[in-house]
Design an enzyme around this catalytic site. Sequence first.
Site, PDB file in Angstrom:
ATOM      1  N   TYR A 278       3.673   1.383  10.448  1.00 26.81           N
ATOM      2  CA  TYR A 278       2.768   2.075   9.547  1.00 26.81           C
ATOM      3  C   TYR A 278       3.468   3.249   8.852  1.00 26.81           C
ATOM      4  O   TYR A 278       4.631   3.538   9.096  1.00 26.81           O
ATOM      5  CB  TYR A 278       1.523   2.531  10.317  1.00 26.81           C
ATOM      6  CG  TYR A 278       0.440   1.466  10.406  1.00 26.81           C
ATOM      7  CD1 TYR A 278       0.689   0.141  10.052  1.00 26.81           C
ATOM      8  CD2 TYR A 278      -0.840   1.792  10.851  1.00 26.81           C
ATOM      9  CE1 TYR A 278      -0.309  -0.825  10.125  1.00 26.81           C
ATOM     10  CE2 TYR A 278      -1.844   0.830  10.932  1.00 26.81           C
ATOM     11  CZ  TYR A 278      -1.576  -0.479  10.568  1.00 26.81           C
ATOM     12  OH  TYR A 278      -2.563  -1.417  10.643  1.00 26.81           O
TER      13      TYR A 278
ATOM     14  N   ASN B 196       0.835  -1.204   0.000  1.00 33.42           N
ATOM     15  CA  ASN B 196       0.000   0.000   0.000  1.00 33.42           C
ATOM     16  C   ASN B 196       0.866   1.248   0.000  1.00 33.42           C
ATOM     17  O   ASN B 196       1.712   1.351  -0.903  1.00 33.42           O
ATOM     18  CB  ASN B 196      -1.153  -0.047   1.013  1.00 33.42           C
ATOM     19  CG  ASN B 196      -0.790  -0.268   2.446  1.00 33.42           C
ATOM     20  OD1 ASN B 196      -0.110  -1.221   2.788  1.00 33.42           O
ATOM     21  ND2 ASN B 196      -1.264   0.598   3.306  1.00 33.42           N
ATOM     22  N   ASP B 197       0.678   2.179   0.895  1.00 35.79           N
ATOM     23  CA  ASP B 197       1.229   3.527   0.749  1.00 35.79           C
ATOM     24  C   ASP B 197       2.724   3.592   0.401  1.00 35.79           C
ATOM     25  O   ASP B 197       3.528   2.890   1.027  1.00 35.79           O
ATOM     26  CB  ASP B 197       1.085   4.309   2.056  1.00 35.79           C
ATOM     27  CG  ASP B 197      -0.260   4.150   2.712  1.00 35.79           C
ATOM     28  OD1 ASP B 197      -1.145   3.522   2.128  1.00 35.79           O
ATOM     29  OD2 ASP B 197      -0.412   4.657   3.840  1.00 35.79           O
TER      30      ASP B 197
ATOM     31  N   ARG C 103      -1.607   8.990  13.066  1.00 25.66           N
ATOM     32  CA  ARG C 103      -0.520   8.283  12.364  1.00 25.66           C
ATOM     33  C   ARG C 103      -0.022   9.029  11.118  1.00 25.66           C
ATOM     34  O   ARG C 103      -0.553  10.049  10.738  1.00 25.66           O
ATOM     35  CB  ARG C 103      -0.996   6.888  11.956  1.00 25.66           C
ATOM     36  CG  ARG C 103      -2.269   6.867  11.126  1.00 25.66           C
ATOM     37  CD  ARG C 103      -2.636   5.429  10.747  1.00 25.66           C
ATOM     38  NE  ARG C 103      -3.936   5.363  10.119  1.00 25.66           N
ATOM     39  CZ  ARG C 103      -5.087   5.103  10.769  1.00 25.66           C
ATOM     40  NH1 ARG C 103      -5.074   4.873  12.078  1.00 25.66           N
ATOM     41  NH2 ARG C 103      -6.235   5.080  10.119  1.00 25.66           N
ATOM     42  N   ASP C 104       0.998   8.433  10.512  1.00 32.10           N
ATOM     43  CA  ASP C 104       1.557   8.857   9.216  1.00 32.10           C
ATOM     44  C   ASP C 104       2.356  10.159   9.290  1.00 32.10           C
ATOM     45  O   ASP C 104       2.063  11.137   8.585  1.00 32.10           O
ATOM     46  CB  ASP C 104       0.442   8.986   8.148  1.00 32.10           C
ATOM     47  CG  ASP C 104      -0.468   7.763   8.106  1.00 32.10           C
ATOM     48  OD1 ASP C 104      -0.013   6.679   8.503  1.00 32.10           O
ATOM     49  OD2 ASP C 104      -1.637   7.900   7.683  1.00 32.10           O
TER      50      ASP C 104
HETATM   51  C1  FRU Z   1      -3.354   4.520   4.452  1.00 31.99           C
HETATM   52  C2  FRU Z   1      -3.046   3.811   5.767  1.00 31.99           C
HETATM   53  C3  FRU Z   1      -2.259   4.699   6.700  1.00 31.99           C
HETATM   54  C4  FRU Z   1      -1.539   3.695   7.563  1.00 31.99           C
HETATM   55  C5  FRU Z   1      -1.211   2.615   6.577  1.00 31.99           C
HETATM   56  C6  FRU Z   1      -1.199   1.235   7.150  1.00 31.99           C
HETATM   57  O1  FRU Z   1      -3.588   3.631   3.403  1.00 31.99           O
HETATM   58  O2  FRU Z   1      -4.229   3.367   6.382  1.00 31.99           O
HETATM   59  O3  FRU Z   1      -3.030   5.615   7.443  1.00 31.99           O
HETATM   60  O4  FRU Z   1      -0.379   4.232   8.148  1.00 31.99           O
HETATM   61  O5  FRU Z   1      -2.189   2.694   5.561  1.00 31.99           O
HETATM   62  O6  FRU Z   1      -0.724   0.315   6.220  1.00 31.99           O
END
Ligand code: FRU
Length: 481
Positions: A103, A43-44, A162-163
């Site tokens: 994350y 993912n991200d 987060r993030d």
């Molecule tokens: C976005 C998210 C973030 C998180 C990550 C977890 O897609 O939900 O907020 O840090 O993916 O994989």
Amino acid sequence: MKSEREQQLIEQAYAEIEKYQDLVNRDWYRLRYHLMPPVGLMNDPNGLIDWNGTYHVFYQWMPFCTSHGAKFWGHYTSPDLVHWQAAPIALAPSEWYDKNGCYSGSAVDHEGKLVLFYTGNVKDEQGNRQTYQCLAASEDGFHFTKKGVVITLPDGYTAHFRDPKVWRKDDQWYMIVGAQSESGDGKAVLFRSTDLFHWEHLGPIAGGNSNWLGPFGYMWECPDVFPLDGQDVLIVCPQGLKPDGMRYQNVYQSGYFVGRLDYERNEFLHGPFEELDRGFEFYAPQTMLDRHGRRILIGWMGVPDQDEDRQPTVRHRWVHALTLPRELRLVDGKLRQTPVRELKQLRKQKVAYRNVAMVNELRSWPGIEGDAIELRLDNIELFGSMLEIHLRHAARLVYNGDEGVLTLERKSFVNGLTEKRQCRLPRLRSLHLFLDTSSLELFVNDGEETFTARFFPHPDDRTILFGTHGHLHMDIEKWEL
Ligand code: FRU
């Protein structure tokens, strides 16, 4: 140095790559020039940085299955944003403060070290979530040592916090974090530091129910703040917006506000929210400033909870990919995205037709076909009501000139029915399209609008058809990639 537990997890992840390598590589939907996971779920994009002459892209990665869970940070590097190499796994969810996932987060250079910030996701036996903002550092850009927690959850927020995205301004460090307030609003929260380890909580700079914005979703993920062409831009991914006409059609949104970040008053004064992309799969983008002073964005070609387990690649034990790197500019208060110029290196055989004329017909042009191609239609002049482009009988672009609406249709991978995404476009001048086996990225009018999506044609179908109602003139250029 990594802990024994982290080493162990990393070895298990490598074993998983090896175990499924053949199955993954046999998938004809594997992409040819995009970043993908070697196995499992990607993912991200995380930690984007141009560091010591090398571009680094980390990514959220679940090696053990094709759904979400305790994420690792995978890692790719490139000298030129075009040719990528897999680097050693950067982070694994091994410690008490990140055991349910390393994350999303970001990277900065500090005193010659590559420093990562990420969210340690923790769930207790009752399933309650805890969140920690963490730091890891590397001397060589490849081997990372975790330094532990640098920020715990401040009062006023739920554990959806987060993030972290970190940047330097003057002689201070700043961090923006995506958050949910206790009252249930999405927020972007600012911190400040002089040494990257001690952080002062400054508070939210923007969010739902603040700065003249009404309710705007229950959580903001993956914020990013940067100056661009004389203004400041805040990118966020709000969750909980309702579909509104052509807008907000995906499960979660990704967009931006343009304005000014007032560092003294801790406020981001901004205009309206604009979506970054109009396609089916786009989320959680991140940006970096590169060696040429360009602001470059890479997004995730996926959306959380949007039929992810139905993606056709799941049966080959992998899912999702990242977008191409795109250069951002701010033009008349709106972001413009264009594929970075380095991508021209991918171009092989070219076929071109100048000043083509079409009248009420549906046809192909010899040589304008393929499964991994770049297609440019320039100087489009439509004296009629409609232009359409069929892509491998699995997606279709339609421009309705009377209504000024651009539509992307595709065959749904869930039920085979036609589904669509749209945007208003008063005038169509150019279409710039990158097809890569099972993905498409469309840049309209030099990046005024973009559409990003996966699509799943029959592998032997390379057909591209052009249709019009009324008269159409344009130039066509196509390259094999
Ligand atoms: C976005 C998210 C973030 C998180 C990550 C977890 O897609 O939900 O907020 O840090 O993916 O994989």
